[in-house]
Design an enzyme around this catalytic site. Structure first.
Site, PDB file in Angstrom:
ATOM      1  N   ARG A  68       0.787  -1.426  -0.001  1.00  0.00           N
ATOM      2  CA  ARG A  68       0.029   0.004  -0.038  1.00  0.00           C
ATOM      3  C   ARG A  68       0.804   1.129   0.090  1.00  0.00           C
ATOM      4  NH1 ARG A  68      -3.854  -0.782   4.769  1.00  0.00           N
ATOM      5  NH2 ARG A  68      -4.517   1.506   4.150  1.00  0.00           N
ATOM      6  N   ASN A 100      -7.254   9.017   6.575  1.00  0.00           N
ATOM      7  CA  ASN A 100      -6.310   8.348   5.602  1.00  0.00           C
ATOM      8  C   ASN A 100      -5.092   8.246   6.236  1.00  0.00           C
ATOM      9  OD1 ASN A 100      -8.445   8.036   3.734  1.00  0.00           O
ATOM     10  ND2 ASN A 100      -8.082  10.220   2.522  1.00  0.00           N
ATOM     11  N   HIS A 117      -5.775   7.958  12.010  1.00  0.00           N
ATOM     12  CA  HIS A 117      -5.500   6.692  12.092  1.00  0.00           C
ATOM     13  C   HIS A 117      -3.847   6.644  11.571  1.00  0.00           C
ATOM     14  CE1 HIS A 117     -10.020   6.175  11.622  1.00  0.00           C
ATOM     15  NE2 HIS A 117      -9.613   6.309  12.842  1.00  0.00           N
ATOM     16  N   CYS A 125       8.734   0.887  16.194  1.00  0.00           N
ATOM     17  CA  CYS A 125       8.917  -0.534  16.791  1.00  0.00           C
ATOM     18  C   CYS A 125       7.634  -1.004  17.417  1.00  0.00           C
ATOM     19  CB  CYS A 125       9.991  -0.543  17.660  1.00  0.00           C
ATOM     20  SG  CYS A 125      10.481  -1.926  18.598  1.00  0.00           S
ATOM     21  N   CYS A 153      13.973  -3.611  15.170  1.00  0.00           N
ATOM     22  CA  CYS A 153      14.380  -2.310  15.643  1.00  0.00           C
ATOM     23  C   CYS A 153      15.711  -2.244  16.148  1.00  0.00           C
ATOM     24  CB  CYS A 153      13.432  -2.281  17.141  1.00  0.00           C
ATOM     25  SG  CYS A 153      13.948  -0.815  18.117  1.00  0.00           S
ATOM     26  N   SER A 195     -17.182   6.292   4.254  1.00  0.00           N
ATOM     27  CA  SER A 195     -18.567   5.632   4.549  1.00  0.00           C
ATOM     28  C   SER A 195     -18.871   5.977   6.024  1.00  0.00           C
ATOM     29  CB  SER A 195     -18.188   4.418   4.212  1.00  0.00           C
ATOM     30  OG  SER A 195     -17.207   3.815   5.121  1.00  0.00           O
ATOM     31  N   ASN A 219     -19.755  12.754  -1.494  1.00  0.00           N
ATOM     32  CA  ASN A 219     -19.790  11.317  -1.637  1.00  0.00           C
ATOM     33  C   ASN A 219     -20.347  10.786  -2.821  1.00  0.00           C
ATOM     34  OD1 ASN A 219     -20.043   8.518  -1.221  1.00  0.00           O
ATOM     35  ND2 ASN A 219     -19.231   9.127   0.801  1.00  0.00           N
ATOM     36  N   ALA A 237     -15.600  13.361  -5.720  1.00  0.00           N
ATOM     37  CA  ALA A 237     -14.803  14.570  -4.968  1.00  0.00           C
ATOM     38  C   ALA A 237     -13.994  15.220  -5.814  1.00  0.00           C
ATOM     39  CB  ALA A 237     -14.155  14.166  -3.697  1.00  0.00           C
TER      40      ALA A 237
HETATM   41  C1  BV8 Z   1     -11.033   2.160  19.042  1.00  0.00           C
HETATM   42  C2  BV8 Z   1      -5.680   2.527   9.505  1.00  0.00           C
HETATM   43  C3  BV8 Z   1     -10.811   1.654  21.142  1.00  0.00           C
HETATM   44  C4  BV8 Z   1      -5.155   1.154   9.360  1.00  0.00           C
HETATM   45  C5  BV8 Z   1      -7.884   2.589  10.225  1.00  0.00           C
HETATM   46  C6  BV8 Z   1     -15.024  -4.734  17.863  1.00  0.00           C
HETATM   47  C7  BV8 Z   1     -13.650  -5.062  18.141  1.00  0.00           C
HETATM   48  C8  BV8 Z   1     -12.547  -3.789  18.453  1.00  0.00           C
HETATM   49  C9  BV8 Z   1     -13.051  -2.732  18.020  1.00  0.00           C
HETATM   50  C10 BV8 Z   1     -14.419  -2.474  17.383  1.00  0.00           C
HETATM   51  C11 BV8 Z   1     -15.318  -3.241  17.525  1.00  0.00           C
HETATM   52  N1  BV8 Z   1     -16.611  -2.865  16.936  1.00  0.00           N
HETATM   53  C12 BV8 Z   1     -16.450  -1.535  16.855  1.00  0.00           C
HETATM   54  C13 BV8 Z   1     -15.005  -1.076  17.285  1.00  0.00           C
HETATM   55  C14 BV8 Z   1     -14.380   0.066  16.967  1.00  0.00           C
HETATM   56  C15 BV8 Z   1     -13.674   0.088  15.597  1.00  0.00           C
HETATM   57  C16 BV8 Z   1     -14.489   0.308  14.467  1.00  0.00           C
HETATM   58  O1  BV8 Z   1     -14.975   1.382  14.256  1.00  0.00           O
HETATM   59  N2  BV8 Z   1     -14.926  -0.689  13.779  1.00  0.00           N
HETATM   60  C17 BV8 Z   1     -15.772  -0.850  12.463  1.00  0.00           C
HETATM   61  C18 BV8 Z   1     -15.137  -1.634  11.443  1.00  0.00           C
HETATM   62  C19 BV8 Z   1     -17.111  -0.980  13.100  1.00  0.00           C
HETATM   63  N3  BV8 Z   1     -12.907   1.242  15.862  1.00  0.00           N
HETATM   64  C20 BV8 Z   1     -11.347   0.955  16.370  1.00  0.00           C
HETATM   65  O2  BV8 Z   1     -11.149  -0.068  16.684  1.00  0.00           O
HETATM   66  C21 BV8 Z   1     -10.559   2.395  16.592  1.00  0.00           C
HETATM   67  N4  BV8 Z   1     -10.161   2.112  17.863  1.00  0.00           N
HETATM   68  O3  BV8 Z   1     -12.150   1.932  18.980  1.00  0.00           O
HETATM   69  O4  BV8 Z   1     -10.172   1.928  20.131  1.00  0.00           O
HETATM   70  C22 BV8 Z   1      -9.747   1.793  22.259  1.00  0.00           C
HETATM   71  C23 BV8 Z   1      -9.952   2.838  23.043  1.00  0.00           C
HETATM   72  C24 BV8 Z   1      -9.074   2.970  24.224  1.00  0.00           C
HETATM   73  C25 BV8 Z   1      -7.858   1.991  24.235  1.00  0.00           C
HETATM   74  C26 BV8 Z   1      -7.774   0.812  23.239  1.00  0.00           C
HETATM   75  C27 BV8 Z   1      -8.778   0.756  22.465  1.00  0.00           C
HETATM   76  C28 BV8 Z   1      -9.520   2.382  15.564  1.00  0.00           C
HETATM   77  C29 BV8 Z   1     -10.075   2.474  14.177  1.00  0.00           C
HETATM   78  C30 BV8 Z   1      -9.049   2.846  13.260  1.00  0.00           C
HETATM   79  C31 BV8 Z   1      -8.812   1.660  12.281  1.00  0.00           C
HETATM   80  N5  BV8 Z   1      -7.653   2.074  11.465  1.00  0.00           N
HETATM   81  N6  BV8 Z   1      -7.021   2.983   9.364  1.00  0.00           N
HETATM   82  C32 BV8 Z   1      -5.165   0.968   7.708  1.00  0.00           C
HETATM   83  O5  BV8 Z   1      -5.434   1.793   7.062  1.00  0.00           O
HETATM   84  O6  BV8 Z   1      -5.063  -0.152   7.363  1.00  0.00           O
HETATM   85  S1  BV8 Z   1      -9.535   2.609   9.864  1.00  0.00           S
HETATM   86  C33 BV8 Z   1      -9.819   2.574   8.008  1.00  0.00           C
HETATM   87  O7  BV8 Z   1     -10.909   2.312   7.547  1.00  0.00           O
HETATM   88  C34 BV8 Z   1      -9.401   3.788   7.340  1.00  0.00           C
HETATM   89  O8  BV8 Z   1      -8.511   4.546   7.978  1.00  0.00           O
HETATM   90  C35 BV8 Z   1     -10.728   4.568   7.333  1.00  0.00           C
HETATM   91  O9  BV8 Z   1     -11.047   5.261   8.569  1.00  0.00           O
HETATM   92  C36 BV8 Z   1     -11.661   3.477   7.556  1.00  0.00           C
HETATM   93  C37 BV8 Z   1     -12.340   3.230   6.010  1.00  0.00           C
HETATM   94  O10 BV8 Z   1     -13.079   4.102   6.066  1.00  0.00           O
HETATM   95  P1  BV8 Z   1     -13.246   5.134   5.016  1.00  0.00           P
HETATM   96  O11 BV8 Z   1     -12.154   6.178   4.738  1.00  0.00           O
HETATM   97  O12 BV8 Z   1     -14.798   5.772   4.804  1.00  0.00           O
HETATM   98  O13 BV8 Z   1     -12.993   4.440   3.388  1.00  0.00           O
HETATM   99  P2  BV8 Z   1     -14.409   3.354   2.952  1.00  0.00           P
HETATM  100  O14 BV8 Z   1     -13.602   2.631   1.524  1.00  0.00           O
HETATM  101  O15 BV8 Z   1     -15.250   2.711   4.106  1.00  0.00           O
HETATM  102  O16 BV8 Z   1     -15.478   4.347   2.163  1.00  0.00           O
HETATM  103  C38 BV8 Z   1     -14.917   5.157   0.995  1.00  0.00           C
HETATM  104  C39 BV8 Z   1     -16.013   6.351   0.793  1.00  0.00           C
HETATM  105  O17 BV8 Z   1     -15.724   7.191  -0.108  1.00  0.00           O
HETATM  106  C40 BV8 Z   1     -17.331   5.605   0.203  1.00  0.00           C
HETATM  107  O18 BV8 Z   1     -18.488   6.363   1.211  1.00  0.00           O
HETATM  108  C41 BV8 Z   1     -17.380   5.873  -1.205  1.00  0.00           C
HETATM  109  O19 BV8 Z   1     -18.832   6.143  -1.467  1.00  0.00           O
HETATM  110  C42 BV8 Z   1     -16.796   7.261  -1.300  1.00  0.00           C
HETATM  111  N7  BV8 Z   1     -15.743   7.180  -2.510  1.00  0.00           N
HETATM  112  C43 BV8 Z   1     -15.246   6.581  -3.141  1.00  0.00           C
HETATM  113  N8  BV8 Z   1     -14.841   7.098  -4.273  1.00  0.00           N
HETATM  114  C44 BV8 Z   1     -15.121   8.715  -4.284  1.00  0.00           C
HETATM  115  C45 BV8 Z   1     -15.981   8.765  -2.992  1.00  0.00           C
HETATM  116  N9  BV8 Z   1     -16.374  10.042  -2.551  1.00  0.00           N
HETATM  117  C46 BV8 Z   1     -16.320  10.880  -3.629  1.00  0.00           C
HETATM  118  N10 BV8 Z   1     -15.614  10.879  -4.616  1.00  0.00           N
HETATM  119  C47 BV8 Z   1     -14.854   9.639  -4.879  1.00  0.00           C
HETATM  120  N11 BV8 Z   1     -14.120   9.605  -6.103  1.00  0.00           N
HETATM  121 ZN    ZN Z   2      12.073  -1.322  19.525  1.00  0.00          ZN
END
Ligand code: BV8
Ligand code: ZN
Length: 255
Positions: A68, A100, A117, A125, A153, A195, A219, A237
């Site tokens: 990626r 992002n 994120h 590390c 590391c 999304s 969107n 966009a």
């Molecule tokens: C947290 C980095 C607590 C990594 C990302 C069960 C177990 C554990 C956790 C959870 C659980 N249930 C819920 C949770 C919480 C979880 C969560 O929300 N899960 C979801 C799946 C339900 N969240 C977490 O775990 C967060 N942390 O809760 O911690 C905690 C607190 C204290 C102490 C310890 C823990 C952390 C979440 C961060 C995850 N990391 N990214 C990587 O990239 O590999 S998230 C990753 O997915 C992205 O960063 C982004 O945020 C997300 C994707 O979303 P979008 O960006 O919206 O992308 P997507 O493809 O979905 O949509 C694209 C959109 O664009 C669409 O709407 C489309 O229509 C539109 N589009 C496309 N093309 C265009 C367009 N629009 C306009 N023009 C275009 N051309």
């Molecule tokens: Zn280290």
């Protein structure tokens, strides 16, 4: 722009722009939902983007992020990124918060980008969290699906991990605090290409609305909108944002 009164943008004091993977789509970066096309299609991103997956199979997860990262390095900012950077020069105050992990906003000229994120370009590390700058973390040619042993590391020999926030990991304190403060202070929130599924980032539009801000969704899919405080501009966009700027310019040029 159906039902969207340009004055909302022209008269905004503080614009918060909140972006997701959709803003990088036209740069050729697959959105998170379709990041797993091709060889990765047998994996669910939410299961790969976790510390457990990295513990179980570090080479698989590191290989995915290197693939990626190589894509991002080969990509260029698109007109959506450029329009957001330009908008910051047209309104009194603009805060940019992104989900992002690419650096395309920065490469388009946006300053002080708040990354909720983390970033593909900040490996560290997994054991002692020390930042890692070794050249072996720079992705040379990476085959799709290639497993790559992560570097080690220099201080504690722990495995190097991507500098992103995985599912189940807390968001970085300061970026999250700054994003919440901007959601409370802004009078206009532009939600671009997300999304809105991932928490807690997806709370920002609700916080902004509760604090009286108008919310505009840009969107491919039309989001529900009441046409009074929430609006939706359905489409690409990379086309909608530059057009908004042009209309602002015409508007300001007056009759
Ligand atoms: C947290 C980095 C607590 C990594 C990302 C069960 C177990 C554990 C956790 C959870 C659980 N249930 C819920 C949770 C919480 C979880 C969560 O929300 N899960 C979801 C799946 C339900 N969240 C977490 O775990 C967060 N942390 O809760 O911690 C905690 C607190 C204290 C102490 C310890 C823990 C952390 C979440 C961060 C995850 N990391 N990214 C990587 O990239 O590999 S998230 C990753 O997915 C992205 O960063 C982004 O945020 C997300 C994707 O979303 P979008 O960006 O919206 O992308 P997507 O493809 O979905 O949509 C694209 C959109 O664009 C669409 O709407 C489309 O229509 C539109 N589009 C496309 N093309 C265009 C367009 N629009 C306009 N023009 C275009 N051309
Ligand atoms: Zn280290």
């Amino acid at each position: 722009m159906t039902g969207f009164d340009l004055r909302i943008l022209r008269d905004a004091r503080h614009v918060l722009v909140f972006t997701g993977a959709g803003v990088s789509a036209r740069s050729g970066i697959p959105t998170f939902r379709d990041a797993l096309g091709g060889l990765w299609s047998r994996y669910d991103p939410a299961s790969l983007a976790t510390a457990d997956a990295f513990r179980q199979d570090p080479a698989l997860v590191w290989g995915w992020y290197q693939w990626r990262r190589a894509q991002v390095l080969a990509a260029r900012p698109n007109p959506a990124h450029l329009a957001i950077a330009e908008l910051a020069r047209r309104v009194p105050r603009l805060t940019l918060v992104t989900q992002n992990v690419d650096d395309l906003h920065e490469r388009a000229g946006s300053q002080e980008v708040i990354h909720l994120h983390g970033s593909l370009h900040a490996p560290r590390c997994f054991a002692c969290a020390r930042a890692y700058a070794g050249s072996d973390a720079e992705p040379a040619r990476v085959e799709e699906g290639e497993r790559i042993e992560p570097p080690r590391c220099l201080r504690c020999n722990g495995r190097i991990r991507p500098g992103v926030v995985w599912f189940g990991e807390a968001l970085p304190e300061r970026p999250w605090r700054e994003a919440l403060a901007a959601a409370r202070a802004c009078d206009l929130l532009l939600v671009v290409g997300t999304s809105g599924l991932v928490m807690p980032a997806a709370q920002l539009p609700q916080v902004a609305r509760q604090n009286g801000a108008k919310v505009v969704h840009v969107n491919l899919d039309a989001e529900p909108a009441d046409g009074a405080t929430t609006f939706t501009l359905a489409g690409d966009a990379a086309e909608i944002l530059p057009r908004l700027l042009l209309q602002m310019a015409d508007d300001q040029a007056g009759p």
